[in-house]
Design a protein around this motif. Structure first.
Motif, PDB file in Angstrom:
ATOM      1  N   VAL A 138      10.049  40.281  48.861  1.00 59.05           N
ATOM      2  CA  VAL A 138       9.672  39.073  49.940  1.00 59.05           C
ATOM      3  C   VAL A 138       9.212  39.233  51.192  1.00 59.05           C
ATOM      4  N   ASP A 139       8.403  38.634  51.358  1.00 58.55           N
ATOM      5  CA  ASP A 139       7.550  38.288  52.753  1.00 58.55           C
ATOM      6  C   ASP A 139       7.794  36.305  52.667  1.00 58.55           C
ATOM      7  N   LYS A 140       7.641  36.127  54.447  1.00 61.52           N
ATOM      8  CA  LYS A 140       7.451  34.811  54.049  1.00 61.52           C
ATOM      9  C   LYS A 140       6.395  34.738  54.644  1.00 61.52           C
ATOM     10  N   VAL A 141       5.167  33.199  53.872  1.00 61.68           N
ATOM     11  CA  VAL A 141       3.409  33.231  54.607  1.00 61.68           C
ATOM     12  C   VAL A 141       4.461  32.487  55.612  1.00 61.68           C
ATOM     13  N   GLY A 142       4.489  31.616  55.191  1.00 60.67           N
ATOM     14  CA  GLY A 142       4.683  30.605  56.728  1.00 60.67           C
ATOM     15  C   GLY A 142       5.002  29.322  56.700  1.00 60.67           C
ATOM     16  N   GLU A 143       5.408  27.799  57.381  1.00 68.62           N
ATOM     17  CA  GLU A 143       5.755  27.242  57.735  1.00 68.62           C
ATOM     18  C   GLU A 143       6.191  25.887  58.186  1.00 68.62           C
ATOM     19  N   GLY A 144       5.846  24.781  57.947  1.00 69.45           N
ATOM     20  CA  GLY A 144       5.828  23.765  58.798  1.00 69.45           C
ATOM     21  C   GLY A 144       5.063  22.470  58.561  1.00 69.45           C
ATOM     22  N   LYS A 145       4.668  20.955  58.583  1.00 65.95           N
ATOM     23  CA  LYS A 145       4.579  19.761  58.591  1.00 65.95           C
ATOM     24  C   LYS A 145       2.946  20.279  57.514  1.00 65.95           C
TER      25      LYS A 145
END
Length: 190
Positions: A138-145
């Motif tokens: 798994v790779d985290k793609v991103g996060e945010g509002k």
């Protein structure tokens, strides 16, 4: 005493961290997908996806190793862009969807982060009535509002499973014994 320590350790591992947020997988907005590919006779790749699935996960960016995820898949929603082939894939030669109406992945642990921020997600996959451990890279793609006032986080992952491990023994030839799964999960914080 040893049993008590193991029980406490198990409870600590499975407990949701106090700061973790709960997310629902955004399949309604088509911001998540479960895709597969398998070699066709060793000459090309046959690709497809599962159209119907849902799930939830708990995630805390400060303590990602305590994250958990559960994904429920409707195997009858298999879609290889060919109606006759999909009918065969739903039959008892493959997924036997009349008997095995659900497939499921439940995480058991997350490995220490790798260089570049990825990690291995360990869990149990139930498919065709058989439950086996799998590891998803798994790779985290991103996060945010998001633009609608919510908060999202997304991950991408892949794994490879042997058909025979899940009781699917239809002979597709020596080049077609494994299926590669590609997962894209975007969750909306609850």
């Amino acid at each position: 005493m040893k049993k008590t320590m193991l029980t406490l350790a198990a409870m600590a591992f499975t407990s949701t961290p106090a700061l973790a947020a709960d997310y629902i997988i955004d399949n309604k907005g088509a911001h998540a997908s479960i895709n597969f590919k398998i070699q066709h006779l060793g000459y090309s790749w046959l690709t497809g996806r599962f159209n119907n699935f849902d799930g939830e996960f708990s995630y805390d960016a400060d303590e990602p190793l305590k994250s958990t995820i559960t994904v429920n898949i409707d195997p009858a929603s298999i879609d290889s862009n060919h109606a006759e082939r999909d009918k065969h894939l739903r039959s008892d030669d493959f997924l036997h969807v009349d008997k095995f109406k659900t497939a499921k992945f439940v995480s058991t642990k997350i490995s220490d982060p790798k260089d570049g921020g990825g990690f291995d997600l360990h869990g149990n996959l139930t498919l065709h009535g058989v439950t086996k451990p799998v590891i998803i890279d798994v790779d985290k793609v991103g996060e945010g509002k998001d633009p609608w006032g919510g908060y999202r986080v997304g991950f991408a992952g892949d794994t490879k499973i042997a058909l025979k491990d899940f009781g699917i023994d239809y002979d597709l030839g020596p080049a077609s014994t494994h299926v590669e799964l590609e997962l894209h999960i975007e969750g909306v914080r609850q």
